[in-house]
Design an enzyme around this catalytic site. Structure first.
Site, PDB file in Angstrom:
ATOM      1  N   LYS A 204       0.835  -1.204   0.000  1.00 25.72           N
ATOM      2  CA  LYS A 204       0.000   0.000   0.000  1.00 25.72           C
ATOM      3  C   LYS A 204       0.870   1.255   0.000  1.00 25.72           C
ATOM      4  O   LYS A 204       0.625   2.193  -0.740  1.00 25.72           O
ATOM      5  CB  LYS A 204      -0.930  -0.003   1.213  1.00 25.72           C
ATOM      6  CG  LYS A 204      -1.880   1.189   1.254  1.00 25.72           C
ATOM      7  CD  LYS A 204      -2.774   1.181   2.486  1.00 25.72           C
ATOM      8  CE  LYS A 204      -3.804   0.096   2.415  1.00 25.72           C
ATOM      9  NZ  LYS A 204      -4.780   0.173   3.542  1.00 25.72           N
ATOM     10  N   GLU A 210      10.553  -5.038   3.641  1.00 25.59           N
ATOM     11  CA  GLU A 210      10.726  -6.358   3.044  1.00 25.59           C
ATOM     12  C   GLU A 210      10.318  -6.360   1.570  1.00 25.59           C
ATOM     13  O   GLU A 210      11.022  -6.895   0.708  1.00 25.59           O
ATOM     14  CB  GLU A 210       9.889  -7.397   3.806  1.00 25.59           C
ATOM     15  CG  GLU A 210      10.315  -7.616   5.242  1.00 25.59           C
ATOM     16  CD  GLU A 210       9.627  -6.683   6.226  1.00 25.59           C
ATOM     17  OE1 GLU A 210       9.679  -6.955   7.430  1.00 25.59           O
ATOM     18  OE2 GLU A 210       9.037  -5.664   5.783  1.00 25.59           O
ATOM     19  N   GLY A 265      -4.741  -4.148   5.629  1.00 25.04           N
ATOM     20  CA  GLY A 265      -3.946  -5.147   4.913  1.00 25.04           C
ATOM     21  C   GLY A 265      -4.404  -6.564   5.127  1.00 25.04           C
ATOM     22  O   GLY A 265      -4.500  -7.359   4.186  1.00 25.04           O
ATOM     23  N   ARG A 266      -4.700  -6.930   6.376  1.00 24.26           N
ATOM     24  CA  ARG A 266      -5.078  -8.318   6.662  1.00 24.26           C
ATOM     25  C   ARG A 266      -6.496  -8.642   6.200  1.00 24.26           C
ATOM     26  O   ARG A 266      -6.943  -9.778   6.325  1.00 24.26           O
ATOM     27  CB  ARG A 266      -4.908  -8.619   8.148  1.00 24.26           C
ATOM     28  CG  ARG A 266      -5.673  -7.690   9.086  1.00 24.26           C
ATOM     29  CD  ARG A 266      -5.185  -7.875  10.520  1.00 24.26           C
ATOM     30  NE  ARG A 266      -5.790  -6.934  11.446  1.00 24.26           N
ATOM     31  CZ  ARG A 266      -5.379  -5.672  11.628  1.00 24.26           C
ATOM     32  NH1 ARG A 266      -4.360  -5.207  10.927  1.00 24.26           N
ATOM     33  NH2 ARG A 266      -5.973  -4.891  12.504  1.00 24.26           N
ATOM     34  N   HIS A 382       0.676 -36.216  15.480  1.00 26.14           N
ATOM     35  CA  HIS A 382       1.967 -36.840  15.768  1.00 26.14           C
ATOM     36  C   HIS A 382       2.967 -35.814  16.310  1.00 26.14           C
ATOM     37  O   HIS A 382       4.177 -36.070  16.304  1.00 26.14           O
ATOM     38  CB  HIS A 382       2.504 -37.518  14.509  1.00 26.14           C
ATOM     39  CG  HIS A 382       1.621 -38.631  14.036  1.00 26.14           C
ATOM     40  ND1 HIS A 382       1.791 -39.933  14.447  1.00 26.14           N
ATOM     41  CD2 HIS A 382       0.533 -38.635  13.224  1.00 26.14           C
ATOM     42  CE1 HIS A 382       0.862 -40.695  13.891  1.00 26.14           C
ATOM     43  NE2 HIS A 382       0.087 -39.931  13.141  1.00 26.14           N
ATOM     44  N   LYS A 510       9.687  -1.911  13.373  1.00 27.13           N
ATOM     45  CA  LYS A 510      10.139  -1.406  12.073  1.00 27.13           C
ATOM     46  C   LYS A 510      11.039  -0.181  12.241  1.00 27.13           C
ATOM     47  O   LYS A 510      12.086  -0.060  11.596  1.00 27.13           O
ATOM     48  CB  LYS A 510       8.931  -1.020  11.213  1.00 27.13           C
ATOM     49  CG  LYS A 510       8.077  -2.174  10.724  1.00 27.13           C
ATOM     50  CD  LYS A 510       6.954  -1.630   9.859  1.00 27.13           C
ATOM     51  CE  LYS A 510       6.050  -2.717   9.335  1.00 27.13           C
ATOM     52  NZ  LYS A 510       4.952  -2.155   8.491  1.00 27.13           N
TER      53      LYS A 510
END
Length: 548
Positions: A204, A210, A265-266, A382, A510
């Site tokens: 955005k 990153e 964003g999410r 497991h 950040k």
């Protein structure tokens, strides 16, 4: 009026505390014996999903109290305010309209119009790539698409593309890069033909560390492998609200897709962030995904709270978190293609509700948020199921299963489904010492062995779980599942009086990360940093002199 409201809240709270003390050790299995209709009474159906919450430490009286709590918190009003587009994200003064991204009915709102324009543009892109009309710099068709993003620009699309593997069109292969660790993009690029690769830069702000670093690496990789500077536009698309920054990077303006402040964003996989989904499964299936979510939106908006799947999901976790002292929840999809769903829901819930102040900025004195984790079945059986069955922690579980599979190996799907149901049953029933002793006696064990081993074979049981059942995993049912969890998170935010739509806690790391990187570049380590941070940075500088 305010005094009465506070009195009602206190009374309900006290009644829920009393209920918790009563139900904490009341056998769930006994509740089934007392009510032959319990499973039907505690099962809800909507939008292609069936939600069975009968295996919970809950009775009708407690459910009534929880519903009273939702009414006192004005959950119905909060739902209406979100759907109307009010600025319920009060710390950023923004509406929250991810539901508008999958609205299937005609609307004259500004949001609906820009969404439809974006969807039309996405459809054109998909048609061009799938039809071989989008060509790379050398005139070759695109065979691989790489989505570069992180967080909400990665987890949602990545999860959906994996989940909908049976619906892949086969026109292109879709890959994802998120980690700033250069190993991820380096390893991926080894298997790609740069002349036939299309990169999607999903950010955005077009400044996320990153994403920007990986995009610059992809750009260099293209140039180093024969793509001329003026050919980069044929290999890069951006999904961003910062058109100017994307153009400065070298992306053509017509290849920039919009993102909006009214979508977090999410919650954004339904927007242009969903381009990798559309490229993987086609635009029709992407729209079917949106349609399934819209059906759940309608259910969440219109269904009474006692018949409302997301509301009940939220109320149950509120009950466990605030009255039975749980701090985690396990999400266990018994479907290989849903293997990334727990990670996606981890961000959705923990980034949304990991808050310690109310919407008004007042510190809370109660638990908010849960640690969400899990993996696909039967792998977890497991590894961590041992703790679920015999550990000391009470961990509510969401099992997710499908009645039908996409593959032809029906006998394996039978065992998968059987294991899912059996795990849910075993968590509830457990196994007492007498049963364990009888089993060992029937096996011919000696009395001394029985005495020694019996305590280790006891399963306490009375561990709660939900069962979310799909007839079959499809774009529509997946959309409904995702929307149900979105609305569950909002329900919890309303109950806890917190803002589920900001994420200020993400920013501090950040900022400090930038300071550390600057210290490495300049070799100027601030003297007021703690000695641990100073030592770690100094060791990195000494080991990588070429970077400073």
């Amino acid at each position: 009026m305010q005094t009465k409201k506070l009195a009602d809240l206190y009374t309900t709270h006290q009644s829920l505390q009393d209920a918790a003390a009563k139900l904490r050790h009341q056998p769930i299995q006994g509740m089934f014996k007392d009510d032959s209709n319990r499973a039907a009474r505690f099962t809800l159906n909507a939008a292609g999903l069936s939600f069975d919450y009968s295996k919970n430490l809950i009775d009708a009286a407690t459910l009534k109290l929880l519903l009273e709590t939702a009414e006192q918190a004005d959950l119905k009003g909060a739902i209406r305010r979100m759907m109307r587009g009010e600025a319920i994200n009060n710390t950023e003064d923004r509406p929250v309209l991810h539901t508008a991204l999958r609205h299937v009915e005609e609307s004259k709102t500004e949001q609906h119009q820009v969404v439809q324009e974006t969807l039309k543009k996405m459809a054109g892109l998909v048609e061009a790539v799938h039809g071989g009309k989008w060509l790379g710099h050398g005139g070759e068709t695109i065979t691989d698409v790489v989505n570069i993003g992180i967080g909400g620009s990665d987890l949602g699309p990545r999860m959906v593309v994996k989940a909908l593997t049976p619906f892949h069109s086969g026109h292109v292969k879709v890959h994802f890069v998120a980690n700033v660790d250069g190993a991820e993009i380096h390893d991926l690029c080894q298997a790609l033909n740069p002349a036939r690769t299309l990169f999607l830069v999903a950010s955005k702000s077009f400044s996320t560390l990153e994403t920007l670093e990986n995009s610059l690496t992809a750009r260099r990789w293209m140039l180093e492998n024969g793509c001329p500077e003026n050919g980069l536009a044929k290999h890069f698309i951006a999904m961003s609200s910062k058109v100017d920054k994307a153009m400065e990077f070298g992306i053509a303006e017509e290849n920039i897709y919009p993102l909006w402040d009214w979508v977090g964003g999410r919650y954004s996989l339904w927007s242009a962030i969903g381009i990798p989904i559309a490229l993987a499964v086609g635009m029709d299936n992407f729209n079917a995904l949106r349609s399934g979510a819209a059906a759940m939106d309608k259910h969440f908006t219109e269904a009474p709270l006692e018949r409302n799947i997301p509301a009940i999901m939220g109320l149950l976790m509120y009950w466990y978190s605030n009255y039975l002292g749980t701090s985690t929840q396990a999400i266990l999809p018994y479907a290989y293609h849903l293997q990334l769903l727990p990670a996606y829901l981890q961000q959705l819930e923990m980034e949304s509700n990991g808050k310690s102040v109310t919407r008004d900025g007042i510190g809370v004195d109660y638990q908010t948020g849960s640690i969400v984790w899990g993996t696909e079945g039967t792998n977890g059986q497991h590894s961590f199921h041992q703790l679920l069955h015999q550990g000391t922690s009470l961990i509510p579980v969401d099992f997710i299963a499908t009645l039908a599979a996409h593959h032809p190996y029906g006998h394996q799907h039978k065992f998968l489904f059987a294991n899912c149901v059996a795990q849910s049953q075993a968590l509830m029933t457990g196994r007492d010492r007498e049963t364990s002793e009888a089993e060992m006696r029937a096996q011919g064990k000696s009395d001394s062995d029985i005495v020694a081993l019996a305590p280790h074979k006891v399963h306490p049981g009375n561990r709660p779980s939900n069962m979310l059942l799909l007839d079959k995993l499809s774009p529509e049912t997946l959309g409904a599942v995702i929307a149900a969890y979105e609305h569950k998170v909002y329900t919890l935010g309303v109950l806890w009086q917190i803002n589920s739509f900001d994420q200020w806690g993400v920013e501090l790391g950040k900022i400090l990360g930038t300071h550390v990187a600057n210290a490495i570049d300049t070799t100027d380590i601030p003297g007021d940093w703690d000695s641990s941070t100073q030592t770690l940075v100094r060791r990195f500088i000494d080991n990588n002199p070429e970077l400073s």
